[in-house]
Design a protein around this motif. Structure first.
Motif, PDB file in Angstrom:
ATOM      1  N   UNK A 280       8.311   3.140  -9.519  1.00 45.93           N
ATOM      2  CA  UNK A 280       7.839   3.893  -8.353  1.00 45.93           C
ATOM      3  C   UNK A 280       7.172   2.989  -7.312  1.00 45.93           C
TER       4      UNK A 280
ATOM      5  N   UNK B 120       0.843  -1.201   0.000  1.00 42.60           N
ATOM      6  CA  UNK B 120       0.000   0.000   0.000  1.00 42.60           C
ATOM      7  C   UNK B 120       0.881   1.254   0.000  1.00 42.60           C
ATOM      8  N   UNK B 121       2.100   1.076  -0.502  1.00 39.98           N
ATOM      9  CA  UNK B 121       2.991   2.213  -0.667  1.00 39.98           C
ATOM     10  C   UNK B 121       2.935   2.640  -2.127  1.00 39.98           C
ATOM     11  N   UNK B 122       2.153   3.661  -2.389  1.00 49.61           N
ATOM     12  CA  UNK B 122       1.959   4.122  -3.769  1.00 49.61           C
ATOM     13  C   UNK B 122       2.343   5.606  -3.837  1.00 49.61           C
ATOM     14  N   UNK B 123       3.559   5.917  -4.281  1.00 52.49           N
ATOM     15  CA  UNK B 123       3.999   7.318  -4.296  1.00 52.49           C
ATOM     16  C   UNK B 123       3.051   8.207  -5.091  1.00 52.49           C
ATOM     17  N   UNK B 124       2.868   9.411  -4.588  1.00 56.79           N
ATOM     18  CA  UNK B 124       2.026  10.373  -5.294  1.00 56.79           C
ATOM     19  C   UNK B 124       2.417  10.541  -6.751  1.00 56.79           C
TER      20      UNK B 124
ATOM     21  N   UNK C  36      -3.583  16.749  -3.803  1.00 60.65           N
ATOM     22  CA  UNK C  36      -2.832  15.868  -4.711  1.00 60.65           C
ATOM     23  C   UNK C  36      -2.588  16.653  -6.008  1.00 60.65           C
TER      24      UNK C  36
ATOM     25  N   UNK D 250       5.138  16.854   1.885  1.00 63.30           N
ATOM     26  CA  UNK D 250       4.217  16.002   1.126  1.00 63.30           C
ATOM     27  C   UNK D 250       4.430  14.551   1.535  1.00 63.30           C
ATOM     28  N   UNK D 251       3.320  13.863   1.703  1.00 63.99           N
ATOM     29  CA  UNK D 251       3.413  12.481   2.123  1.00 63.99           C
ATOM     30  C   UNK D 251       3.876  11.609   0.972  1.00 63.99           C
ATOM     31  N   UNK D 252       4.556  10.538   1.333  1.00 65.11           N
ATOM     32  CA  UNK D 252       5.126   9.664   0.306  1.00 65.11           C
ATOM     33  C   UNK D 252       4.049   8.948  -0.510  1.00 65.11           C
ATOM     34  N   UNK D 253       3.132   8.299   0.226  1.00 66.28           N
ATOM     35  CA  UNK D 253       2.160   7.435  -0.451  1.00 66.28           C
ATOM     36  C   UNK D 253       0.771   8.052  -0.496  1.00 66.28           C
ATOM     37  N   UNK D 254       0.068   7.777  -1.575  1.00 61.85           N
ATOM     38  CA  UNK D 254      -1.328   8.209  -1.699  1.00 61.85           C
ATOM     39  C   UNK D 254      -2.142   7.650  -0.528  1.00 61.85           C
ATOM     40  N   UNK D 255      -1.662   6.524   0.003  1.00 57.98           N
ATOM     41  CA  UNK D 255      -2.413   5.859   1.073  1.00 57.98           C
ATOM     42  C   UNK D 255      -2.057   6.352   2.468  1.00 57.98           C
TER      43      UNK D 255
END
Lengths: 366, 366
Positions: free
Chosen positions: A358, A309-313, B289, B1-6
């Motif tokens: 990514x 669940x690590x999905x970079x922006x 985002x 900014x956070x790394x992951x969308x999650x």
């Protein structure tokens, strides 16, 4: 045929609450349809957006409440499938599921209908399977348990290490023993067939699987032979709905690996690359609405988000996220996917490569 | 900014449960977001797919439960809007809504910021409005009640029949008295502005309104002046989110008719004509985002389904249905829309014409 789309507001029951059901409902919400889901896990993606989620024990109530019953997963809910078939509500029909319940039946079906597939034998148990592998394929090939296989489960790719697989001798179930195909690449086609027997297909795609799981795919890959095989298969099965047909391409020849009697992971790109998605087409087919165009509006593709669940922006610069919001991350689990579009195949592939870098900075761990 | 969308799973509160909120949620379901709706009618489209629907009296609980509050309709829920603004959660901010609460403020804003708009005067009541119309515009023009106007409500188009409008003398509220613009055509642009002040826009479209309601629109209509006006407006308002700006094009000149501080009916085509829709962009903007591409992937357009639930199946040959499943059909009510794509503007327009013939065989009744 009824005059207005609004003249019938069918209740559609979906067996299984995974992401395929979830996307079917998201697409279907634009129609005057009601959606019921049968699923043991109430936190499953489709349950969260269905009008009602039934537990497996409630299968009779589920089927009785639905006008049409379909499925997004064919490996469980046998009682529900059978009761829906008896009630005349199941689409596609049980004959297609039967082929998937036992791999050997699927392979025999291909053979009987002159659909090209890798050379195979059927073994009654693990011991026989190993024996056939040695005698017919010189110890190199694929052993597949006949029951319950999907996403690479119950498959053994045996190269020069057959002694490691002695444990299969204790398995008392049927096996398919298949030649090892040193393919150039994998591909698939999404085919839709309606109640009148009209068949449509999206352009095939190039697929990349690892350890039995799709990692990414993209297209269009125009290959008429693949299309013909997919159409023939849907016709021979008297199929109604969307199906995915996976093939190997080797020296320009096409061999069916397997088919899936449902919307398919390699068709997720149609949500953005085509005007009408595989999910809407499936609903049109089972409800009895004329199929829509299966042309693509752009070269496009998809990357699966597997086990993380690590999905970079930054991923959103290249694609569009479909996050399934599953309760828990597990290794190999399909957590979501990213769709991409581009002006040509090269651009699509470049975006896919970027997204894979990514999401999997340390490589895929499947 | 956070790394992951999650890394952040915001709870997004939407004021209003209509189709705009419905499409925002359908698009937003692909993200790890939760959606709350504030709406008096529990059968409203967005309520049916929200995680929770709050009644207007619960506005404090609604705002307190949300991380971000936005709106799909700016003409009601004043207390909720104000409480959300006080809580620092409202996006776009209240300044934009204030302009829409009173038309005359919107007009003055245009004037003060050198944004071209039809010539106008402000009247303190109906009597003064009629007087100004006679003296300044020779009795021909548009009288608009300053409050609560949308979809043509509270607007009076006066040509040579001013005597019919004597009843307006009794109205004690403010009016905008505007010149009658004999435009060549109407158009609009969808603009998105994010928290960093980055502005993006979809290509403008040609719009066709009847009796103050959009019937269809299509594009792209590349017109840099419209784009510049839209961008300037969003900047001057320090706007965050998606907005629609409607203009008149007359002798090649562009005049703003009005703007909407929200996703807009003329941007529905972006669900199919663009890779990233106006709804997703709005969510990206308010969540923080990076915006996605606003390029279109195909010429495209939209036809509104107004005041009817008779939609012939044949319509689906030309387009894709978005049926809002409202509880009741009413005259002029937006019941759904049909999106179309085509290889060029002509093909899109032909499909629109075909759909209009099919949905309104006896002509529009608005």
């Amino acid at each position: 045929m009824m005059y207005s789309i609004l003249d019938w507001k069918p209740k559609i029951g979906i067996l299984g609450g995974g992401q395929l059901g979830w996307m079917m409902i998201l697409e279907g919400r634009r129609f005057p349809f009601t959606f019921y889901v049968l699923e043991s896990d109430k936190s499953a993606p489709a349950c969260k957006i269905a009008d009602k989620c039934f537990s497996p024990e409630q299968y009779k109530e589920f089927v009785d409440s639905s006008d049409i019953v379909t499925f997004e997963f064919e490996h469980v809910y046998d009682k529900a499938l059978e009761y829906a078939e008896e009630s005349g509500k199941l689409l596609p029909k049980l004959n297609t599921v039967e082929l998937k319940r036992e791999r050997y039946k699927e392979k025999i079906f291909y053979k009987e209908h002159n659909l090209p597939t890798p050379r195979f034998f059927i073994a009654n148990d693990g011991e026989e399977a190993l024996k056939i592998l040695k005698e017919e394929f010189n110890g190199v090939g694929v052993l597949k348990e006949s029951r319950g296989g999907y996403d690479g489960k119950g498959q053994y790719f045996i190269k020069s290490d057959i002694e490691k697989y002695e444990f299969l001798k204790n398995k008392k179930e049927k096996f398919v023993v298949e030649e090892y195909v040193n393919f150039d690449f994998e591909a698939s086609v999404i085919v839709v067939r309606d109640k009148k027997g009209i068949i449509a297909n999206y352009p095939p795609t190039f697929n990349y699987n690892e350890k039995g799981i799709l990692v990414y795919n993209y297209g269009p890959y125009y290959n008429q032979e693949i299309v013909n095989i997919g159409k023939k298969l849907s016709e021979e099965l008297d199929y109604i709905g969307t199906m995915g047909v996976e093939v190997f391409v080797v020296n320009g020849k096409v061999l069916i690996n397997e088919f899936a009697p449902r919307v398919h992971n390699t068709g997720h790109y149609t949500l953005d690359g085509a005007f009408i998605s595989q999910f809407e087409q499936h609903l049109r087919a089972i409800v009895g609405i004329e199929l829509g165009s299966t042309s693509i509006i752009s070269p496009s593709g998809m990357v699966n988000i597997l086990g993380t669940d690590r999905v970079p922006h930054e991923v959103l610069r290249y694609g569009k996220i479909y996050w399934y919001s599953k309760a828990e991350v597990r290794k190999r689990r399909k957590m979501g996917h990213i769709n991409v579009v581009g002006n040509n195949l090269e651009e699509v592939k470049q975006k896919i490569d970027k997204i894979i870098e990514l999401i999997y900075p340390n490589g895929l761990d499947l």
